[in-house]
Scaffold this motif. Sequence first.
Motif, mmCIF file in Angstrom:
data_model
loop_
_atom_site.group_PDB
_atom_site.id
_atom_site.type_symbol
_atom_site.label_atom_id
_atom_site.label_comp_id
_atom_site.label_asym_id
_atom_site.label_seq_id
_atom_site.Cartn_x
_atom_site.Cartn_y
_atom_site.Cartn_z
ATOM 1 N N PHE A 1 0.835 -1.203 0.000
ATOM 2 C CA PHE A 1 0.000 0.000 0.000
ATOM 3 C C PHE A 1 0.871 1.254 0.000
ATOM 4 O O PHE A 1 0.620 2.200 -0.735
ATOM 5 C CB PHE A 1 -0.933 0.003 1.213
ATOM 6 N N PHE B 1 2.751 2.767 -3.560
ATOM 7 C CA PHE B 1 2.025 3.671 -4.451
ATOM 8 C C PHE B 1 1.678 4.980 -3.751
ATOM 9 O O PHE B 1 1.853 6.063 -4.299
ATOM 10 C CB PHE B 1 0.735 3.000 -4.952
ATOM 11 N N TRP B 2 1.185 4.859 -2.530
ATOM 12 C CA TRP B 2 0.709 6.022 -1.788
ATOM 13 C C TRP B 2 1.829 7.021 -1.513
ATOM 14 O O TRP B 2 1.717 8.202 -1.841
ATOM 15 C CB TRP B 2 0.064 5.525 -0.495
ATOM 16 N N GLU C 1 3.610 8.463 -4.831
ATOM 17 C CA GLU C 1 2.779 9.455 -5.524
ATOM 18 C C GLU C 1 2.643 10.731 -4.706
ATOM 19 O O GLU C 1 2.594 11.827 -5.259
ATOM 20 C CB GLU C 1 1.397 8.876 -5.831
ATOM 21 N N THR D 1 5.322 7.024 -9.520
ATOM 22 C CA THR D 1 5.995 5.857 -8.959
ATOM 23 C C THR D 1 7.171 5.578 -9.889
ATOM 24 O O THR D 1 7.360 6.278 -10.879
ATOM 25 C CB THR D 1 5.047 4.643 -8.925
ATOM 26 N N SER E 1 -3.633 11.745 -2.982
ATOM 27 C CA SER E 1 -2.922 10.482 -3.177
ATOM 28 C C SER E 1 -3.451 9.408 -2.229
ATOM 29 O O SER E 1 -3.588 8.241 -2.607
ATOM 30 C CB SER E 1 -1.425 10.684 -2.958
ATOM 31 N N THR E 2 -3.769 9.814 -0.998
ATOM 32 C CA THR E 2 -4.313 8.863 -0.027
ATOM 33 C C THR E 2 -5.664 8.327 -0.490
ATOM 34 O O THR E 2 -5.888 7.112 -0.514
ATOM 35 C CB THR E 2 -4.470 9.531 1.357
ATOM 36 N N ARG F 1 -6.953 8.363 -3.547
ATOM 37 C CA ARG F 1 -6.779 7.629 -4.800
ATOM 38 C C ARG F 1 -6.305 6.202 -4.537
ATOM 39 O O ARG F 1 -6.781 5.248 -5.156
ATOM 40 C CB ARG F 1 -5.769 8.386 -5.665
ATOM 41 N N ASN F 2 -5.375 6.043 -3.618
ATOM 42 C CA ASN F 2 -4.807 4.725 -3.378
ATOM 43 C C ASN F 2 -5.649 3.875 -2.441
ATOM 44 O O ASN F 2 -5.528 2.653 -2.463
ATOM 45 C CB ASN F 2 -3.369 4.861 -2.892
ATOM 46 N N ARG G 1 -7.788 1.952 -4.673
ATOM 47 C CA ARG G 1 -7.074 0.954 -5.476
ATOM 48 C C ARG G 1 -7.629 -0.440 -5.195
ATOM 49 O O ARG G 1 -7.658 -1.295 -6.068
ATOM 50 C CB ARG G 1 -5.578 1.024 -5.156
#
Length: 191
Positions: free
Chosen positions: A88, A91-92, A95, A102, A125-126, A128-129, A132
């Motif tokens: 996790f 990516f988080w 980004e 990434t 970003s939080t 968005r991920n 995921r």
Amino acid sequence: MNEPTYVSGSNREASVVTPEHVMLRFQTAGLGSRATAMLIDTGILLLVNLTVFILFGIVLFGKEEDLFLDDDNYTIAIVLLVTFIVNFGYFWLLEAFWGGQTVGKKLVGIRVIRDNGQPATFVSSTIRNLFRIIDAMPTGYFLGALVCFFHPRDKRIGDMVAGTIVVVESGQQSTLFQKKKDKQPNGFDLN
């Protein structure tokens, strides 16, 4: 802050008119470039996860006592926690703190930005991920890829909720597939 106004353009372009009446144009990253970046990132995570499992396997099987009868053995829980944090967090955090990229996105030449043309924030970003997980359903990011394919700005569910968009970096070709020019010894291009 005023919301940006979107100007319709080609299907691969997103234009934003800022409150200062400046038009920003971005080429959206399509499913192919996003999938390529995801494959690179998945390969990196595979190597990291394999290393974590091997190291913890050495610790687990290096002990002479029975692992499952020992009440204070939390090694398996630690392995699962470390694996989640790595997968996790990769990516988080990249980004959020590496300009919306990434390693895979950087190699392909794409970047996550907000819908108004500004850089992605820690919060976007939080969000968005976190989504995921939904985009990855039922397997292999099928739902996210399907939504991205049909969305006019190539957005997946996480992008729609977070207010982000993945764009091709301006004026830059992909460093992964960049063609090298052939030069003669005197320095003149052959092309």
